[in-house]
Write a protein that holds these residues in place. Structure first.
Motif, PDB file in Angstrom:
ATOM      1  N   LYS A 303     -41.229  -1.647  36.386  1.00 28.94           N
ATOM      2  CA  LYS A 303     -40.498  -1.332  35.165  1.00 28.94           C
ATOM      3  C   LYS A 303     -40.031   0.121  35.119  1.00 28.94           C
ATOM      4  N   GLN A 304     -40.827   1.028  35.705  1.00 29.94           N
ATOM      5  CA  GLN A 304     -40.406   2.430  35.736  1.00 29.94           C
ATOM      6  C   GLN A 304     -39.165   2.605  36.614  1.00 29.94           C
ATOM      7  N   LEU A 305     -39.150   1.949  37.770  1.00 28.11           N
ATOM      8  CA  LEU A 305     -37.973   2.009  38.649  1.00 28.11           C
ATOM      9  C   LEU A 305     -36.768   1.392  37.954  1.00 28.11           C
ATOM     10  N   TRP A 306     -36.995   0.253  37.280  1.00 30.75           N
ATOM     11  CA  TRP A 306     -35.887  -0.409  36.574  1.00 30.75           C
ATOM     12  C   TRP A 306     -35.294   0.540  35.529  1.00 30.75           C
ATOM     13  N   GLU A 307     -36.164   1.191  34.742  1.00 28.32           N
ATOM     14  CA  GLU A 307     -35.689   2.086  33.691  1.00 28.32           C
ATOM     15  C   GLU A 307     -34.962   3.297  34.274  1.00 28.32           C
ATOM     16  N   ARG A 308     -35.484   3.845  35.386  1.00 26.99           N
ATOM     17  CA  ARG A 308     -34.831   4.998  36.010  1.00 26.99           C
ATOM     18  C   ARG A 308     -33.438   4.630  36.531  1.00 26.99           C
ATOM     19  N   CYS A 309     -33.319   3.459  37.149  1.00 20.02           N
ATOM     20  CA  CYS A 309     -32.003   3.015  37.647  1.00 20.02           C
ATOM     21  C   CYS A 309     -31.035   2.782  36.494  1.00 20.02           C
ATOM     22  N   ARG A 310     -31.536   2.186  35.415  1.00 16.93           N
ATOM     23  CA  ARG A 310     -30.676   1.956  34.249  1.00 16.93           C
ATOM     24  C   ARG A 310     -30.160   3.276  33.686  1.00 16.93           C
ATOM     25  N   GLN A 311     -31.036   4.247  33.527  1.00 15.37           N
ATOM     26  CA  GLN A 311     -30.647   5.537  32.968  1.00 15.37           C
ATOM     27  C   GLN A 311     -29.668   6.271  33.894  1.00 15.37           C
ATOM     28  N   ASN A 312     -29.911   6.215  35.197  1.00 18.45           N
ATOM     29  CA  ASN A 312     -29.000   6.862  36.148  1.00 18.45           C
ATOM     30  C   ASN A 312     -27.598   6.263  36.053  1.00 18.45           C
ATOM     31  N   GLY A 313     -27.548   4.935  35.958  1.00 19.18           N
ATOM     32  CA  GLY A 313     -26.243   4.289  35.854  1.00 19.18           C
ATOM     33  C   GLY A 313     -25.499   4.702  34.606  1.00 19.18           C
ATOM     34  N   LEU A 314     -26.187   4.704  33.470  1.00 18.01           N
ATOM     35  CA  LEU A 314     -25.546   5.079  32.210  1.00 18.01           C
ATOM     36  C   LEU A 314     -25.129   6.551  32.205  1.00 18.01           C
ATOM     37  N   LYS A 315     -25.930   7.397  32.841  1.00 18.40           N
ATOM     38  CA  LYS A 315     -25.641   8.835  32.863  1.00 18.40           C
ATOM     39  C   LYS A 315     -24.436   9.162  33.739  1.00 18.40           C
ATOM     40  N   ASN A 316     -24.269   8.438  34.849  1.00 19.00           N
ATOM     41  CA  ASN A 316     -23.236   8.788  35.835  1.00 19.00           C
ATOM     42  C   ASN A 316     -21.988   7.927  35.755  1.00 19.00           C
ATOM     43  N   ILE A 317     -21.983   6.926  34.887  1.00 20.08           N
ATOM     44  CA  ILE A 317     -20.872   5.970  34.863  1.00 20.08           C
ATOM     45  C   ILE A 317     -19.543   6.627  34.508  1.00 20.08           C
ATOM     46  N   HIS A 318     -19.590   7.763  33.791  1.00 18.57           N
ATOM     47  CA  HIS A 318     -18.339   8.419  33.381  1.00 18.57           C
ATOM     48  C   HIS A 318     -17.502   8.851  34.585  1.00 18.57           C
ATOM     49  N   GLN A 319     -18.144   8.999  35.748  1.00 15.92           N
ATOM     50  CA  GLN A 319     -17.403   9.439  36.930  1.00 15.92           C
ATOM     51  C   GLN A 319     -16.411   8.387  37.417  1.00 15.92           C
ATOM     52  N   PHE A 320     -16.522   7.164  36.902  1.00 16.82           N
ATOM     53  CA  PHE A 320     -15.562   6.111  37.247  1.00 16.82           C
ATOM     54  C   PHE A 320     -14.568   5.857  36.108  1.00 16.82           C
ATOM     55  N   SER A 321     -14.526   6.734  35.131  1.00 20.65           N
ATOM     56  CA  SER A 321     -13.603   6.560  34.007  1.00 20.65           C
ATOM     57  C   SER A 321     -12.195   6.976  34.414  1.00 20.65           C
ATOM     58  N   TRP A 322     -11.227   6.556  33.630  1.00 20.44           N
ATOM     59  CA  TRP A 322      -9.836   6.930  33.902  1.00 20.44           C
ATOM     60  C   TRP A 322      -9.619   8.441  33.829  1.00 20.44           C
ATOM     61  N   PRO A 323     -10.183   9.159  32.841  1.00 24.68           N
ATOM     62  CA  PRO A 323      -9.992  10.614  32.829  1.00 24.68           C
ATOM     63  C   PRO A 323     -10.500  11.286  34.104  1.00 24.68           C
ATOM     64  N   GLU A 324     -11.678  10.861  34.596  1.00 25.91           N
ATOM     65  CA  GLU A 324     -12.208  11.451  35.824  1.00 25.91           C
ATOM     66  C   GLU A 324     -11.343  11.090  37.021  1.00 25.91           C
ATOM     67  N   HIS A 325     -10.881   9.835  37.054  1.00 25.27           N
ATOM     68  CA  HIS A 325     -10.003   9.398  38.146  1.00 25.27           C
ATOM     69  C   HIS A 325      -8.725  10.239  38.171  1.00 25.27           C
TER      70      HIS A 325
END
Length: 723
Positions: A303-325
């Motif tokens: 569960k700790q690994l699951w939570e860490r992966c979830r948080q990493n994804g939410l934190k870094n997802i903006h790098q795939f946004s249209w403004p960043e692109h």
């Protein structure tokens, strides 16, 4: 210039050949694939940067092309950084910029992330989306974490291996459920053969492992249901998986991350780049069933690994946004040099330094040998005879190049007069004739003899007749001849150069205008367009290219030793942007496609043209050609291309196809240039793949035509009035 690549022709060809249903010829007939591949090779020739979605496109698709070699690209980049000559070689830089994705429609609820939450007794409960019940009714225990796979029923998506991994791992089956969203279906028997077979195999595996109550495979879902499916998987603290054998990009992985889902993904293709940015899951070998099961089990049980992966994804997802692109894209484009023709010469754009990636490092080139040992055998990977193993030991290579170019330029200056005066006249706009023309006739017929070309010139001028009394029609000559040869031809036919508006010479590598004054031009009434010359300097290999061509000619002569010299450098016809060679036996010369391939493998960017029935070989800059010179005139003088008429033969030099098609009108003189058809016999694709002869903009004139026939065709095109 930036070329954005995806789903490339060579990769498509390889896939179709592996399927085995069509032969190479059948594939080309159906998809015109060889023409597409050549267009992509031309894009590589002219591009500074190639923007791809993933590294997989670079390593497994672009490297299939003659014009790109990742090892040679790194060597050339390192040589530029260290100030070492590249001997005229250029390679576009590959840059990975993932596509932009719109996230504004994504709404995460508390329950989606943290599991069931206590609701305020005073607030009404929002109903669950209908698709949830469609999925949940498959499960005997719907509260278990959901492993979600969302893909069409295609063997390449590797769903069967996923089901086997799930079915054979008892701990995983005890901890999680599996949901397979495989498109929509009404009746399996009505599906395509491949899809139906795959779905049946999955149903058999479910039965084999007795996965009833543990696997969901709903028959229908709407596109609007997909966000709710992601939300359901996140709500159960599940995992999203993409086990495809190869995934070019992996858009669903980004969508899943945006909803807080950790991922398990194939290590082949785009997911590698996505995982590098998001760091929200595990990569697996799609062929390793045990590896897939272990990765899924690790995420749903820790569960700790699951939570860490979830948080990493939410934190870094903006790098795939249209403004960043857009920010990444625009920063790359701003580093490119301007390719639009400029009318005022400037030294600002002459810097040879290459802009680099902000995140680039020396790690990939620190231990790289920078020797340029390239083969003359037209092979990117094998050794063969080395071409340039002595280049780096030539101490005065750059100096020699400058001396040669200065000498050729001086010769050109003596021919057409002082460059400063020519440049001043052209740049200051003292050639308004082309701007005044309503129509422009471009005479570009490649004839067997110069006398035939002269006759066609006279016929076209005569066809214009009285319609040109007000000067509404301009004439441009487009030819492989040098300006000296063209001047002699006009004089011999009693034609004045002042009767023409422009002269495209040396297969499009030089552009001249008529001049009423010969005082400073050594008796020749022409001025060179130095803006065009400056424009076509882009990617020109100069002396490094010339040396390669001379070595190539020597190797051809050596192979055909008993035949004597087959091809020989013609210094008298060469100019600063046209290396000319005399071909004594056109039947023995390699096809133009082979020489073009060799130049690309050598990273030498140029156009290779056999002209005058194969008796001449011209090598000119990649931005120079007869067709590109015509477009330059359009940009430079504002000529309306729809009012341009190109008069060409039925066949011609190997650059013939570029003269036809497009928005301009074309008159084809049947029988003219017919003997040059042998130059096109060994093509990768037919002329019909490029030219639409039944277009309303193309008219063919019967053989042995006269000025009246040409006039009649011009009247049909609506250029001249009927008499």
């Amino acid at each position: 210039m930036v070329f954005t690549g995806h789903s490339l022709g060579r990769d498509k060809l390889e896939q179709l050949l592996k399927q085995g249903r069509l032969s190479r010829d059948e594939i080309n007939t159906t998809y015109k694939i060889m023409r597409r591949i050549e267009a992509e090779e031309l894009s590589l020739d002219a591009s500074e940067i190639v923007i791809t979605s993933t590294r997989q496109e670079i390593e497994e698709q672009w490297r299939l092309y003659d014009g790109f070699d990742p090892v040679l690209e790194r060597k050339l980049r390192a040589r530029i950084k260290r100030g070492v000559s590249c001997h005229g070689r250029f390679m576009p830089r590959m840059v990975v910029i993932p596509p932009g994705i719109e996230f504004h429609h994504i709404v995460r609820h508390n329950g989606d992330v943290d599991g069931e939450v206590e609701r305020d007794e005073g607030s009404p409960a929002s109903p669950d989306p209908p698709i949830w019940s469609e999925i949940m009714h498959f499960f005997s225990n719907p509260r278990k974490p959901m492993i979600l796979a969302l893909a069409r029923p295609d063997p390449k998506k590797n769903i069967t291996t996923l089901v086997k991994a799930f079915g054979e791992c008892r701990p995983l089956r005890e901890l999680a459920n599996l949901t397979l969203i495989m498109g929509n279906r009404d009746d399996i028997d009505e599906m395509s053969g491949t899809n139906a077979a795959l779905l049946l195999s999955i149903l058999k595996l479910i039965d084999k492992y007795d996965l009833y109550g543990q696997v969901a495979y709903p028959k229908h879902h709407k596109q609007s249901d997909v966000p709710d499916i992601y939300r359901l998987a996140a709500k159960t603290k599940g995992v999203f998986i993409n086990p495809a054998f190869i995934e070019p990009f992996g858009l669903t992985l980004i969508e899943a991350a945006a909803y807080g889902l950790p991922i398990v993904a194939t290590k082949n293709g785009g997911p590698v780049d996505i995982h590098r940015v998001l760091d929200n899951g595990l990569l697996v070998d799609p062929h390793d069933q045990q590896s897939i099961a272990d990765a899924l089990l690790k995420l749903v049980s820790d569960k700790q690994l699951w939570e860490r992966c979830r948080q990493n994804g939410l934190k870094n997802i903006h790098q795939f946004s249209w403004p960043e692109h857009c920010k990444s894209y625009l920063s790359r484009i701003s580093s490119c040099k301007q390719r639009q023709p400029r009318w005022q010469r400037s030294d600002d754009g002459l810097d040879n330094s290459e802009s680099d990636s902000p995140g680039d490092s020396w790690r990939d080139i620190h231990d790289l040998s920078l020797n340029l040992k390239l083969s003359l055998e037209g092979d990117k990977n094998e050794g063969g005879s080395t071409l340039d193993n002595s280049l780096d030991t030539e101490e005065n290579a750059v100096t020699g190049k400058n001396k040669l170019e200065n000498a050729v330029l001086a010769l050109s200056n003596r021919t057409i007069g002082g460059t400063q005066k020519a440049d001043h006249n052209v740049a200051s706009g003292k050639f308004p004739a082309l701007r005044r023309r309503k129509y422009v006739f471009v005479i570009a017929a490649d004839c067997d003899t110069t006398s035939d070309f002269l006759e066609i010139i006279k016929k076209v001028v005569e066809a214009a007749g009285k319609d040109n009394s007000a000067g509404f029609i301009g004439f441009v000559l487009s030819t492989a001849l040098t300006i000296l040869e063209l001047h002699s031809l006009l004089v011999s036919g009693g034609l004045s150069p002042l009767a023409f508006d422009a002269f495209i010479c040396n297969s499009g590598s030089e552009l001249y205008y008529p001049s009423s004054s010969t005082e400073d031009n050594h008796g020749l009434p022409f001025l060179v367009d130095l803006d065009y010359r400056f424009h076509t300097e882009y990617r020109w290999g100069g002396e490094g290219l010339r040396k390669t061509l001379v070595r190539w000619a020597a190797s051809v002569n050596d192979k055909k030793g008993e035949e004597g010299k087959i091809v020989e450098e013609d210094e008298s016809r060469s100019t600063i942007h046209c290396y000319a060679f005399e071909v004594t036996n056109p039947q023995m010369i390699p096809p133009v496609k082979e020489l073009r391939k060799l130049m690309r493998i050598q990273a030498l960017r140029c156009h290779v043209i056999y002209c005058q029935n194969g008796t001449k070989l011209h090598v000119i800059p990649v931005l120079a050609s007869r067709s590109q010179a015509l477009r330059y005139l359009h940009v430079r003088w504002g000529i309306d291309l729809s009012n341009v008429v190109v008069i060409a033969g039925e066949c011609g030099d190997t650059d013939y196809e570029g003269l036809l098609g497009g928005v301009h009108k074309t008159v084809i003189l049947k029988g003219v240039g017919e003997s040059a058809r042998k130059l096109h016999a060994n093509r990768n694709y037919s002329l019909e793949d490029v030219i639409s002869f039944d277009s309303h903009n193309v008219i063919q004139v019967d053989e042995a035509c006269d000025s009246y026939d040409i006039r009649a065709s011009l009247e049909k095109l609506g250029v001249l009035k009927g008499q």
